[in-house]
Scaffold this motif. Structure first.
Motif, PDB file in Angstrom:
ATOM      1  N   ARG A 278      90.997  11.571  16.541  1.00 28.21           N
ATOM      2  CA  ARG A 278      89.925  12.521  16.868  1.00 28.21           C
ATOM      3  C   ARG A 278      90.099  13.844  16.144  1.00 28.21           C
ATOM      4  O   ARG A 278      89.131  14.446  15.734  1.00 28.21           O
ATOM      5  CB  ARG A 278      89.854  12.784  18.368  1.00 28.21           C
ATOM      6  N   ALA A 279      91.325  14.336  16.007  1.00 29.32           N
ATOM      7  CA  ALA A 279      91.557  15.626  15.365  1.00 29.32           C
ATOM      8  C   ALA A 279      93.006  15.737  14.945  1.00 29.32           C
ATOM      9  O   ALA A 279      93.879  15.107  15.539  1.00 29.32           O
ATOM     10  CB  ALA A 279      91.205  16.756  16.326  1.00 29.32           C
ATOM     11  N   GLY A 280      93.246  16.543  13.926  1.00 21.99           N
ATOM     12  CA  GLY A 280      94.607  16.760  13.474  1.00 21.99           C
ATOM     13  C   GLY A 280      94.673  17.783  12.370  1.00 21.99           C
ATOM     14  O   GLY A 280      93.641  18.241  11.870  1.00 21.99           O
TER      15      GLY A 280
ATOM     16  N   ASP B 100      92.680  15.087   4.321  1.00 24.29           N
ATOM     17  CA  ASP B 100      91.538  14.876   5.213  1.00 24.29           C
ATOM     18  C   ASP B 100      91.889  13.743   6.172  1.00 24.29           C
ATOM     19  O   ASP B 100      91.605  12.577   5.919  1.00 24.29           O
ATOM     20  CB  ASP B 100      90.294  14.550   4.406  1.00 24.29           C
ATOM     21  N   LEU B 101      92.535  14.087   7.266  1.00 25.34           N
ATOM     22  CA  LEU B 101      93.000  13.082   8.218  1.00 25.34           C
ATOM     23  C   LEU B 101      91.849  12.314   8.855  1.00 25.34           C
ATOM     24  O   LEU B 101      91.969  11.115   9.104  1.00 25.34           O
ATOM     25  CB  LEU B 101      93.854  13.739   9.293  1.00 25.34           C
ATOM     26  N   ALA B 102      90.732  12.976   9.118  1.00 24.66           N
ATOM     27  CA  ALA B 102      89.574  12.300   9.722  1.00 24.66           C
ATOM     28  C   ALA B 102      89.092  11.169   8.818  1.00 24.66           C
ATOM     29  O   ALA B 102      88.787  10.068   9.286  1.00 24.66           O
ATOM     30  CB  ALA B 102      88.460  13.293  10.001  1.00 24.66           C
ATOM     31  N   ALA B 103      89.039  11.408   7.522  1.00 18.22           N
ATOM     32  CA  ALA B 103      88.619  10.364   6.585  1.00 18.22           C
ATOM     33  C   ALA B 103      89.682   9.271   6.464  1.00 18.22           C
ATOM     34  O   ALA B 103      89.356   8.084   6.414  1.00 18.22           O
ATOM     35  CB  ALA B 103      88.335  10.974   5.219  1.00 18.22           C
ATOM     36  N   LEU B 104      90.942   9.672   6.434  1.00 14.32           N
ATOM     37  CA  LEU B 104      92.036   8.718   6.286  1.00 14.32           C
ATOM     38  C   LEU B 104      92.090   7.718   7.435  1.00 14.32           C
ATOM     39  O   LEU B 104      92.342   6.532   7.241  1.00 14.32           O
ATOM     40  CB  LEU B 104      93.360   9.479   6.176  1.00 14.32           C
TER      41      LEU B 104
END
Length: 91
Positions: A12-14, A21-25
């Motif tokens: 959800r978030a990081g 880009d953790l959300a994309a990863l």
């Protein structure tokens, strides 16, 4: 955090110091209950420490190892007698 069905944990978030880009990863990734250190913390409701991510089977650990990280601290967040989220710090 648990998905709507509470069948897996989803990102959800990081934040990442390398500006990744953790959300994309992790957009299409999930962690099952009991899978690796993060899933284990979900299953037990207990914090977890891992000093050797090379032996952790989760996608998050694999990505962390590929980035040169080797250790993990996991803290499950419990509210109303159920898991609300899992916080994970990679070192």
């Amino acid at each position: 955090m648990p998905n709507e069905a509470r069948s897996a944990l989803v990102f959800r978030a990081g934040d990442c110091s390398a500006q990744t880009d953790l959300a994309a990863l992790y957009a299409t990734q999930s962690i099952a209950r009991g899978e690796g250190s993060i899933g284990g913390a979900w299953a037990t409701g207990m914090p977890a420490l891992n000093d050797d991510l090379a032996h952790d089977c989760s996608i998050a650990a694999s990505q962390a190892c590929a980035s040169g990280l080797s250790r993990l601290v996991v803290l499950p967040v419990i509210g109303n007698a159920s898991l609300e989220a899992v916080l994970a710090w990679y070192l």
